[in-house]
Design a protein around this motif. Sequence first.
Motif, PDB file in Angstrom:
ATOM      1  N   VAL A 113      71.149  55.559  33.004  1.00 21.26           N
ATOM      2  CA  VAL A 113      72.172  56.599  33.035  1.00 21.26           C
ATOM      3  C   VAL A 113      72.333  57.108  34.466  1.00 21.26           C
ATOM      4  CG1 VAL A 113      72.838  58.871  32.156  1.00 21.26           C
ATOM      5  CG2 VAL A 113      71.663  57.244  30.657  1.00 21.26           C
ATOM      6  N   ALA A 114      71.214  57.244  35.157  1.00 25.01           N
ATOM      7  CA  ALA A 114      71.259  57.727  36.535  1.00 25.01           C
ATOM      8  C   ALA A 114      72.150  56.827  37.382  1.00 25.01           C
ATOM      9  CB  ALA A 114      69.844  57.776  37.103  1.00 25.01           C
ATOM     10  N   GLY A 115      71.991  55.519  37.187  1.00 29.14           N
ATOM     11  CA  GLY A 115      72.775  54.590  37.991  1.00 29.14           C
ATOM     12  C   GLY A 115      74.202  54.451  37.522  1.00 29.14           C
ATOM     13  N   PHE A 116      74.447  54.702  36.227  1.00 26.35           N
ATOM     14  CA  PHE A 116      75.768  54.446  35.666  1.00 26.35           C
ATOM     15  C   PHE A 116      76.722  55.606  35.910  1.00 26.35           C
ATOM     16  CE2 PHE A 116      78.945  53.815  32.380  1.00 26.35           C
ATOM     17  CZ  PHE A 116      79.198  52.461  32.546  1.00 26.35           C
ATOM     18  N   ILE A 117      76.225  56.822  35.829  1.00 28.64           N
ATOM     19  CA  ILE A 117      77.085  57.996  35.963  1.00 28.64           C
ATOM     20  C   ILE A 117      77.069  58.464  37.410  1.00 28.64           C
ATOM     21  CG2 ILE A 117      77.353  60.424  35.273  1.00 28.64           C
ATOM     22  CD1 ILE A 117      78.015  58.598  32.998  1.00 28.64           C
ATOM     23  N   GLY A 118      78.252  58.749  37.938  1.00 30.03           N
ATOM     24  CA  GLY A 118      78.357  59.214  39.311  1.00 30.03           C
ATOM     25  C   GLY A 118      78.871  58.133  40.224  1.00 30.03           C
ATOM     26  N   SER A 119      79.700  58.533  41.190  1.00 28.61           N
ATOM     27  CA  SER A 119      80.252  57.573  42.112  1.00 28.61           C
ATOM     28  C   SER A 119      80.378  58.222  43.474  1.00 28.61           C
ATOM     29  CB  SER A 119      81.630  57.126  41.610  1.00 28.61           C
ATOM     30  OG  SER A 119      82.277  56.358  42.586  1.00 28.61           O
ATOM     31  N   PRO A 120      79.867  57.654  44.540  1.00 23.16           N
ATOM     32  CA  PRO A 120      79.092  56.400  44.545  1.00 23.16           C
ATOM     33  C   PRO A 120      77.794  56.549  43.765  1.00 23.16           C
ATOM     34  CG  PRO A 120      79.400  57.287  46.787  1.00 23.16           C
ATOM     35  CD  PRO A 120      79.977  58.267  45.843  1.00 23.16           C
ATOM     36  N   LYS A 121      77.160  55.424  43.477  1.00 30.51           N
ATOM     37  CA  LYS A 121      75.973  55.442  42.620  1.00 30.51           C
ATOM     38  C   LYS A 121      74.796  56.195  43.239  1.00 30.51           C
ATOM     39  CE  LYS A 121      74.650  51.581  40.743  1.00 30.51           C
ATOM     40  NZ  LYS A 121      74.475  50.166  40.360  1.00 30.51           N
ATOM     41  N   MET A 122      73.954  56.680  42.357  1.00 24.28           N
ATOM     42  CA  MET A 122      72.728  57.321  42.816  1.00 24.28           C
ATOM     43  C   MET A 122      71.855  56.274  43.523  1.00 24.28           C
ATOM     44  SD  MET A 122      69.745  59.039  40.498  1.00 24.28           S
ATOM     45  CE  MET A 122      70.553  60.501  39.907  1.00 24.28           C
ATOM     46  N   ASN A 123      71.192  56.697  44.609  1.00 25.83           N
ATOM     47  CA  ASN A 123      70.237  55.806  45.273  1.00 25.83           C
ATOM     48  C   ASN A 123      68.948  55.787  44.460  1.00 25.83           C
ATOM     49  OD1 ASN A 123      71.730  55.255  47.815  1.00 25.83           O
ATOM     50  ND2 ASN A 123      71.566  57.496  47.999  1.00 25.83           N
ATOM     51  N   LEU A 124      68.506  54.618  44.059  1.00 27.35           N
ATOM     52  CA  LEU A 124      67.241  54.512  43.316  1.00 27.35           C
ATOM     53  C   LEU A 124      66.244  53.790  44.217  1.00 27.35           C
ATOM     54  CD1 LEU A 124      68.660  53.575  39.822  1.00 27.35           C
ATOM     55  CD2 LEU A 124      67.580  55.739  40.458  1.00 27.35           C
ATOM     56  N   ILE A 125      65.128  54.456  44.443  1.00 25.94           N
ATOM     57  CA  ILE A 125      64.160  53.919  45.393  1.00 25.94           C
ATOM     58  C   ILE A 125      62.804  53.769  44.702  1.00 25.94           C
ATOM     59  CG2 ILE A 125      62.985  54.340  47.614  1.00 25.94           C
ATOM     60  CD1 ILE A 125      65.434  56.246  48.213  1.00 25.94           C
ATOM     61  N   GLY A 126      62.209  52.584  44.838  1.00 22.88           N
ATOM     62  CA  GLY A 126      60.906  52.365  44.219  1.00 22.88           C
ATOM     63  C   GLY A 126      59.826  52.284  45.297  1.00 22.88           C
TER      64      GLY A 126
END
Lengths: 334, 278, 277
Positions: free
Chosen positions: A230-243
Motif C-alpha cells: 500500500v505504501a508503494g501503491f498510494i501516492g505519486s511520486p512513489k514512496m521511497n522504500l529503503i532496506g
Amino acid sequence: MGQIQLNQVSKSFGSVEVIPPLDLTIEDGEFVVFVGPSGCGKSTLLRLIAGLEDVTDGHVMIDGDDATDIVPAKRGLAMVFQSYALYPHMSVRKNIAFPLRMAGLDKSEQDRRVTEAARVLNLTDYLERRPGQLSGGQRQRVAIGRAIVREPEAFLFDEPLSNLDAALRVGMRLEISELHKRLATTMIYVTHDQVEAMTMADKIVVLQAGVIEQVGSPLELYQRPRNTFVAGFIGSPKMNLIGGSEAAKHDAATIGIRPEHIEISEGPGAWEGTVGVSEHLGSDTFFHVQTAASSEPITVRAQGELGLRYGQKVYLSPSMEHLHRFDSKGLRIE
Amino acid sequence: MISPSVILLLGWMIIPLSLTIYFSFLRYNLITPTGNPFVGWENYYWFLTDPSFKAAMINTLVMVGGILLITVIGGIGFALLLDRPMWGQGIIRIMVIAPFFVMPTVSALVWKNMFMNPVNGIFGRIATGLGFEPIDFMGQIPLLSIVLIVSWMWLPFATLILFTAMQSLDQEQLEAAEMDGAGWTSRFIFIVLPHLARAITVVILIQTIFLLSIFAEILVTTNGGPGTASTNLTYLIYVSSLLQFDVGMGSAGGVIAIILANIVAIFLMRMIGKNLDA
Amino acid sequence: MARSVSNRAKALNTAVAGTLGFLMFFPILWIIVLSFKTEEDAIRAPLEVLFNSGWTLESFFTVQERSDYFKHFSNSVIISLGSTFLGLLIAVPAAWAMAFVPAKHTKNVLMWMLSTKMLPPVGVLVPIYLIFRDYGLLDTRIGLVFVLMMMNLPIIIWMLYTYFKEIPGEILEAARMDGASLREEILYVLTPMAIPGMASTVLLNIILAWNEAFWTLNLTAAKAAPLTAFIASYSSPEGLFYAKLSAASIMAIAPILIMGWFSQKQLVRGLTFGAVK
C-alpha cells in the motif's frame, strides 16, 4: 438505502482461486473505490456484487438481505461498463430508457425520467443520435444516464474513464464526484489509477491478488499504509522504500519516506548523494538522487526551483516524524 | 441447437463419400449391366494408367499453377496500386472487382466468343488489323485460353483480399522504414511482402481448392479438347461418370480428387485454426 | 498522419489504376454495349459497333420469346434464395450456440464443418447423381436447393459465428443489469445487433448460389435449369449470336453484380474464413 456487505465471499475459476474468502462492508451513500494493479481481482469483485459472476462461496448482502442468488437486474444496482456497452442500434433516448422499458414503467414516466437525466448530464441535444455519432465523453454520459434513471440503490463503475483521453478524464472525474454529492447514492468504483482513487473516494479498498491489503480513507492510506504494498501503491511520486543497514538503524526491515518529506540541500544532512535526473513541474521539482543509503535513487520533492544541476553533490534530510517502518513481512511497525 | 447442422453435414459428407469409395471398388457401368462385381483396385489401376489421367493431372497442375501465378502477382500489383492515393478509388475498385461476380458460364462464353473467336472476336480483329494471322485460341492454345479466362475471374478475389490485408499495414511502419533509409524496393521486400505473406498464403490455398474444381469454364469452351488438351481432373471424372456412364471408374477418380484436395485443405485448415485461437 | 500527396502523383495513380480497372471491366462493358445491338451490328468491327450503329432492345425480347428467359431467371431466384434461407434457418441456432454457449469441442466442431467445404464436389458427383436419379430429384428445383444449401452451409455457419462473436459480452451484461429477461435480451438487443451480420451472410450466399456452376450444370436439364445452365446452352453454335448472348448474359449477371458491389467486405470474411482481416 444502499448498504452492501460481503461475507466470506470467494471466487474460483476452475481450480484457480482469484478471490480468497473476503469480508467487506460498504455503507449507504459511500463512494468506495476498489484500486489495485491489473489482474488483482477488483473487477471480479465488482461483478460478484453486480451478480454478473456467481460467488463460489459466501454471501452478498444488500441492505441486510441476502442477494447472493438474486439475478443482477433485481439487485437494484446499476452498472457503468468500461466499454460503456451502449446498444448501438438504439438512439440515446432509447438507450437511457431501456432499463425503464424493461421494468415496464409507463411511457410518460419513462419520458420524464429520461428528460431529467439528459438535462443533468447535458445530453438533451443528443437524445435522437445513435451512440456511434457521439464522442467518448458523451457516450460515457449516456452510460451514466442509463444507470441514473433506474434510481438504483448503488452505482457500480468498472474502470469507466480508462477509454477517455487525459483531459476528458479529469473533467469526468469531477462530474462523477459531483453526481455522487448530489445523489448521495452508494457508488462503487473500480480503477487501477491511484489518482482517481485518492481524488474521488470516501473509502479506498486496495486489492492485490484478490486479497484486501487495506481499507480506509484516502488520507489514512496515505498517512498510515498498513504494509509496503500500500505504501508503494498510494501516492505519486512513489514512496521511497529503503532496506538494508539504513533500515536496521531504525529497527526495521524496510523504512519508507515520501518524496515530500525529504529536504534537499547543499549543506550537511543525513545522506550524501549526487543529483541525477530532475523533473521540473514548475510548482515542484522532483529530484532523483543517488545515495549510499539506498541502491535505488531516492526521489525528493522540492517546492519551486532550487537550481541544482545534474551530477551536483547534495545532502538529504528525511523528516523523522514522517518515517514509516515495516517489518520483515512488510507489515507496518507502529 | 447445433445438432441439425451437424447431422446434415455429417450425412452430406459420409453418405456420398462412402458410396464413392464403395463404387470405386465395383465394376459398375450404367449402360452395360454387369451385376456390379467387386473388382478390388482394378478401377484405380485403369484410371491411373490411362494416358488421359496423366494428361489431366498435368493440365490440372498447369491450370492451377498458371492461374495462381497470374492472380497472385496481379493481385499484389492491384492491391499496391489501389492503396495509393487517387481520385475515384471506390469506382476503380468496383471495376476491378466486378468480374468475380460474373457467373462462370457467362465469362467463359463471353471471352470465347467476343474476344477469342478468330474471326469476329476482338483479339482476332486486332491481330488481323495489325497484319498478323489471328490465333484460334480454343483450337491452338486451349489450356492457356482457359487459364486466361479463369484468371480474369479470380484476379478480383486475390486483389480484394490482398487489398484488405494491405489496409491493415501500419503506415507508421513504412514511414519508420523510410526514415531508416529503405528505398521503395526494400520497403516492398522487407515490410510489405512479409505483411502480406499470410494473406497471400490464404489466397493460394483457397484458390487452389476452388481451382481444382474448374468445370463450367471447360464445359462451355473446349469440352476438354482438342483431345484431352484442356481436360483437367474434375472434367475427366465428369467424362467417365456422366458421359461414359462408368460409375466405378468415375468414383475411383473422385477418391483421387478428394485426396488431392485434402492435401491442400490440411494446410488451409491449420491457418484458419490458428486464427481462431488468436 | 496521412501524408499529403501532390496532385500530380495523384493524377498519375488515378490514370494508371483507372486504365487497368477499365481493362478489367471492359468485357462486362462490352457485353452491355452488344446487348443493345442487332445481330448484324454486333459482329462488326468494335469501333464500328461503337460509333456507327444504332441501339435496340430487340435482343432482350428475342431471348425471352425464344427460350423463356424468365423461367430460368425464376429458377435461379428460387434456388439461390431457397438454399440461402433454408441454410440460414439451420445455421442460426448452431452459430448462436457456438458463439454464446461455447463448449469444449466448439472449435473442433466448427473446424470440421469448414472442412466439409473443402471436399471437391466432383468427388461425390457419382453418388449424388445416382441418388438424385433414383429419387426423382434430377432436374428439380428442390433437389438443387438442397445441394446448394449443403454446399454453402459451412460458410453460412462460419460467417454467422464470426458476426455473433463480435457482439460484445458487456452489452449482454448491460442488458441483464437493465433487467432484460432472456427473451427480451434476444428480442431487443441481440437480434437487432445481429441483423446486419445476417444480412451480409444472406447476400454473399445468394451470390455464391446464383453463380454455382457445377451442380447446376450436372443435375439439371430443361425444367429446373437456372441461368448458369441456361447460358451454358449458348456454348455452340448460338454463341455466335453475339447480341442475344450478350442480352442473356447481362440479364443473368446484373442482379448479382449490383449485390456484389455491396458485399465486397463480406466476401473477404466469408471466403477466407476469417484468415484475413
